[in-house]
Design a protein around this motif. Structure first.
Motif, PDB file in Angstrom:
ATOM      1  N   GLN A 127      -4.554  -2.801  -3.625  1.00  0.00           N
ATOM      2  CA  GLN A 127      -5.620  -1.824  -3.860  1.00  0.00           C
ATOM      3  C   GLN A 127      -6.457  -2.175  -5.082  1.00  0.00           C
ATOM      4  N   SER A 128      -5.811  -2.714  -6.100  1.00  0.00           N
ATOM      5  CA  SER A 128      -6.518  -3.031  -7.346  1.00  0.00           C
ATOM      6  C   SER A 128      -7.189  -4.390  -7.327  1.00  0.00           C
ATOM      7  N   GLY A 129      -6.844  -5.203  -6.333  1.00  0.00           N
ATOM      8  CA  GLY A 129      -7.395  -6.553  -6.276  1.00  0.00           C
ATOM      9  C   GLY A 129      -6.576  -7.571  -7.039  1.00  0.00           C
ATOM     10  N   HIS A 130      -5.450  -7.161  -7.625  1.00  0.00           N
ATOM     11  CA  HIS A 130      -4.584  -8.097  -8.332  1.00  0.00           C
ATOM     12  C   HIS A 130      -3.878  -9.043  -7.366  1.00  0.00           C
ATOM     13  N   ALA A 131      -3.786  -8.632  -6.100  1.00  0.00           N
ATOM     14  CA  ALA A 131      -3.214  -9.486  -5.056  1.00  0.00           C
ATOM     15  C   ALA A 131      -4.242  -9.643  -3.947  1.00  0.00           C
ATOM     16  N   LYS A 132      -4.306 -10.843  -3.382  1.00  0.00           N
ATOM     17  CA  LYS A 132      -5.197 -11.092  -2.260  1.00  0.00           C
ATOM     18  C   LYS A 132      -4.483 -10.754  -0.954  1.00  0.00           C
TER      19      LYS A 132
ATOM     20  N   GLU B 112      -1.873 -13.039   0.445  1.00  0.00           N
ATOM     21  CA  GLU B 112      -0.561 -13.104  -0.201  1.00  0.00           C
ATOM     22  C   GLU B 112       0.472 -12.248   0.511  1.00  0.00           C
TER      23      GLU B 112
ATOM     24  N   ARG C  36       3.373  -3.662  -4.353  1.00  0.00           N
ATOM     25  CA  ARG C  36       2.563  -4.511  -3.478  1.00  0.00           C
ATOM     26  C   ARG C  36       1.292  -3.784  -3.056  1.00  0.00           C
TER      27      ARG C  36
ATOM     28  N   GLU D 179      -0.150  -1.281  -4.590  1.00  0.00           N
ATOM     29  CA  GLU D 179      -1.015  -1.087  -5.758  1.00  0.00           C
ATOM     30  C   GLU D 179      -1.747  -2.369  -6.123  1.00  0.00           C
ATOM     31  N   ASP D 180      -1.077  -3.516  -6.019  1.00  0.00           N
ATOM     32  CA  ASP D 180      -1.720  -4.799  -6.323  1.00  0.00           C
ATOM     33  C   ASP D 180      -2.844  -5.106  -5.333  1.00  0.00           C
TER      34      ASP D 180
END
Length: 273
Positions: free
Chosen positions: A121-126, A129, A116, A118-119
């Motif tokens: 930090q990378s922008g894969h998750a808003k 969310e 969660r 990492e997502d």
């Protein structure tokens, strides 16, 4: 009594419209990054207690552990570990230092939430969310009204700071973010509340608080403030967690909400408009 189908008013006689400062808990109140933490802490503790050789069954240990874990929810994590050490001792075992149990728990929890983080930090998750629905809108609404916002969490401060930034919430609190310290006796939500009241020369009814744990609701009420219980269903992210709701009402909550989808109506009610 319900203001609408999502805002339950337990004490309709509260003072409204006088608030100057607002205190928020973090995990379960604003952040969902650590959703599922009891499913990490409780089994870990049950395993520790089983190693004492106790005759109690798995289910008996789970009930016992869940009771004190949730009763202490809202205080620093170390207090749950101090209780665990006491429970080991009571069963004839030789406990580790509470801080050692705390480190073991953090390692296990990180396995659950690392993806969660990492997502995010990378922008894969808003950020939305992994936030209690409506959190950002509520923080912006209260901030725009000129209220001073504070954040206090039983999670270690370094984690709270990092996770609040990832969720885009740190900006609403500035340097008014508090969390657990290694010197745990120098932090508590009671201390934070006393500091807020002292520094801002507040009357009790000028303090508003939001939380999903027994401790913060109890301490806000003890200070004379108004407490909004966030009985969030952290898994489905919609609707009331009935167990949380009943516990928080027992702690003294004035209002109960599931999340902040109706934050505009809630704030209008609290502000007496």
């Amino acid at each position: 009594m319900f203001l609408d189908d999502e805002i339950e008013i337990i004490h309709p006689d509260i003072a409204r419209g006088q608030f100057r400062s607002v205190l928020f808990d973090f995990d379960g109140t604003l952040s969902l990054i650590r959703e599922g933490w009891p499913q990490v802490m409780i089994p870990m503790m049950v395993q520790v207690l089983r190693e004492t050789g106790t005759a109690e069954s798995e289910s008996e240990l789970s009930v016992s552990v869940e009771d004190f874990v949730m009763r202490l929810n809202g205080r620093q994590t170390i207090y749950q570990m101090i209780q665990l050490a006491d429970e080991v001792r009571r069963r004839g075992g030789r406990p580790l230092e509470p801080v050692d149990y705390k480190h073991r728990y953090h390692e296990l929890l990180m396995q659950r939430i690392r993806g969660r983080l990492e997502d995010l930090q990378s922008g894969h998750a808003k950020a939305e969310e992994w936030s209690v629905p409506g959190s950002h809108a509520l923080l912006e609404n209260l901030s725009d009204r000129g209220l001073m916002l504070y954040l206090a969490s039983g999670t270690d401060l370094k984690f709270v700071l990092g996770e609040a930034r990832l969720l885009g919430m740190a900006q609403f609190f500035g340097d008014r973010i508090y969390g657990a310290l290694d010197d745990y006796q120098n932090f508590s939500k009671k201390m934070v509340i006393e500091r807020i009241i002292g520094e801002n020369d507040l009357l009790g009814e000028e303090l508003l608080g939001f939380g999903d744990g027994f401790v913060e609701i109890e301490e806000i009420k003890r200070a004379g403030g108004v407490a909004v219980a966030v009985a969030s269903d952290e898994v489905h992210r919609h609707g009331i967690n009935q167990w949380k709701r009943d516990r928080l009402v027992q702690a003294g909550a004035d209002l109960v909400i599931p999340e902040y989808r109706r934050q505009a109506q809630l704030v209008e009610y609290l502000m007496g408009t």
